[in-house]
Design a protein around this motif. Sequence first.
Motif, short mmCIF file in Angstrom:
data_model
loop_
_atom_site.label_atom_id
_atom_site.label_comp_id
_atom_site.label_asym_id
_atom_site.label_seq_id
_atom_site.Cartn_x
_atom_site.Cartn_y
_atom_site.Cartn_z
N GLU A 35 -2.91 4.21 -9.39
CA GLU A 35 -3.76 4.85 -8.13
C GLU A 35 -5.35 3.31 -8.64
O GLU A 35 -5.85 3.35 -7.71
CB GLU A 35 -4.58 5.58 -9.86
CG GLU A 35 -6.05 5.99 -9.62
CD GLU A 35 -4.88 7.15 -8.17
OE1 GLU A 35 -5.80 7.17 -6.71
OE2 GLU A 35 -4.21 7.59 -7.43
N CYS A 66 2.76 6.66 -6.78
CA CYS A 66 1.48 7.28 -7.67
C CYS A 66 2.44 9.00 -7.33
O CYS A 66 2.32 9.68 -8.27
CB CYS A 66 0.58 7.03 -6.44
SG CYS A 66 -1.46 8.04 -7.46
N ALA A 93 2.32 2.21 -3.50
CA ALA A 93 1.49 2.31 -4.46
C ALA A 93 1.15 3.40 -4.61
O ALA A 93 1.29 4.52 -5.52
CB ALA A 93 0.47 0.80 -4.19
N ALA A 94 1.68 3.70 -2.87
CA ALA A 94 1.17 5.56 -3.17
C ALA A 94 2.08 6.19 -3.29
O ALA A 94 2.18 7.26 -3.76
CB ALA A 94 0.62 5.80 -1.20
N GLU A 153 0.56 -1.16 0.30
CA GLU A 153 0.27 0.22 -0.08
C GLU A 153 1.21 1.21 0.35
O GLU A 153 0.39 1.90 -0.82
CB GLU A 153 -0.80 -0.18 0.96
CG GLU A 153 -1.99 1.11 1.25
CD GLU A 153 -1.89 0.92 2.64
OE1 GLU A 153 -4.01 1.34 2.31
OE2 GLU A 153 -2.11 0.74 3.91
N GLN A 154 2.13 1.33 0.93
CA GLN A 154 2.63 2.70 0.93
C GLN A 154 3.77 2.81 -0.54
O GLN A 154 4.27 3.55 -1.00
CB GLN A 154 3.97 2.04 2.71
CG GLN A 154 3.47 1.78 3.92
CD GLN A 154 4.33 1.97 4.23
OE1 GLN A 154 5.07 1.42 3.55
NE2 GLN A 154 3.39 1.94 5.49
N ARG A 171 -8.20 -1.94 2.67
CA ARG A 171 -8.02 -1.43 3.90
C ARG A 171 -9.14 -1.08 4.89
O ARG A 171 -9.29 -1.77 5.88
CB ARG A 171 -7.72 0.25 4.05
CG ARG A 171 -7.46 1.03 4.80
CD ARG A 171 -6.77 2.74 4.53
NE ARG A 171 -5.50 2.28 4.42
CZ ARG A 171 -4.44 2.27 5.61
NH1 ARG A 171 -5.15 2.49 6.79
NH2 ARG A 171 -3.39 2.34 5.65
N ALA A 175 -6.18 -1.38 -3.14
CA ALA A 175 -6.03 -1.46 -0.98
C ALA A 175 -6.54 -0.44 -0.80
O ALA A 175 -6.73 -1.18 0.59
CB ALA A 175 -4.13 -0.49 -1.00
N SER A 176 -7.38 0.09 -0.93
CA SER A 176 -8.78 0.38 -0.39
C SER A 176 -9.71 0.07 -0.10
O SER A 176 -10.40 0.15 1.09
CB SER A 176 -9.25 2.42 -1.34
OG SER A 176 -10.05 2.16 -2.38
N CYS A 235 -4.18 0.37 -7.83
CA CYS A 235 -3.58 -0.37 -6.95
C CYS A 235 -4.34 -0.17 -5.65
O CYS A 235 -4.52 -0.79 -4.88
CB CYS A 235 -1.91 -0.47 -6.81
SG CYS A 235 -1.38 -2.13 -8.50
N ARG A 236 -4.74 1.34 -5.94
CA ARG A 236 -4.82 2.13 -4.90
C ARG A 236 -6.29 1.76 -4.08
O ARG A 236 -6.62 1.75 -3.08
CB ARG A 236 -3.72 3.83 -4.62
CG ARG A 236 -2.50 3.76 -4.51
CD ARG A 236 -2.70 5.69 -4.70
NE ARG A 236 -3.00 6.11 -3.27
CZ ARG A 236 -3.09 7.49 -2.84
NH1 ARG A 236 -2.23 8.13 -3.80
NH2 ARG A 236 -3.17 7.84 -1.64
N GLU A 237 -6.99 1.81 -5.52
CA GLU A 237 -8.63 1.53 -5.30
C GLU A 237 -8.59 0.72 -4.49
O GLU A 237 -9.16 0.42 -3.79
CB GLU A 237 -8.60 1.98 -6.92
CG GLU A 237 -9.02 3.41 -7.04
CD GLU A 237 -9.19 2.96 -9.04
OE1 GLU A 237 -9.30 2.19 -9.78
OE2 GLU A 237 -9.30 4.37 -9.18
#
Length: 220
Positions: free
Chosen positions: A98, A30, A26-27, A23-24, A108, A104-105, A100-102
């Motif tokens: 982005e 981005c 990917a952020a 997660e970190q 989470r 991941a959200s 991946c972040r979606e």
Amino acid sequence: GQPLPDIPDDSLAPRIAKFAEFEQLAAALCRFGVEVAVAGEQLAGAPPMLVEHLGGLASLTSSSGRQLVPELVTQLGHWSARLKAGAGHLEALRRLAETCREKASVARAAIVDRAGAWKPKAEADAEAEALKQRFGQTYSLEEKKVRLQKRHSMNEQFKKHTEEATHALDDALAQQATVAPVMFAELCRYVAEVFGGAQGLAGEFARLAKAFGSCRALPP
């Protein structure tokens, strides 16, 4: 993002820790894509801005210096074009990160919901365990029934949240295995696109620097 909540002796802890690392990453990727793209646009725009004013150089240098100006304009154009060429790879990297972040959200949120369901489960377990004590408070059959039903309900809720979190984690970690190499590939392509042949471009600027350095400025 905020630290993920912990659950004592959590069977999902290893997977959650691995997920948090991705997660970190990917952020960070981005942010990298966005910030480098902005910096690249600014740098790519600098040569054309300079070219607009190079005409004034004619009044400041000798004829030999004036003859070098078109070459300088050409090399500045190559510099600008090279910086712009990598923009597509940065955009691809940003889109992948982005995505991946979606994903991941979702994971989470499932992890947080599961952690929220753990406290009432633990409390219901403790209340039910108290019924087994041989000494101390005595409980009516109705009280025992209520506590046992509550324990069953809270355990079922926690089980449901665990299944949802496990599924979301599996999805996120599977994406890590497939998408992370693609993101790194786009990063490498960007660097290769921008800096490929940079030695030749640097050589041209070094040659022009030497040539301009030998020019005589016109007297004031």
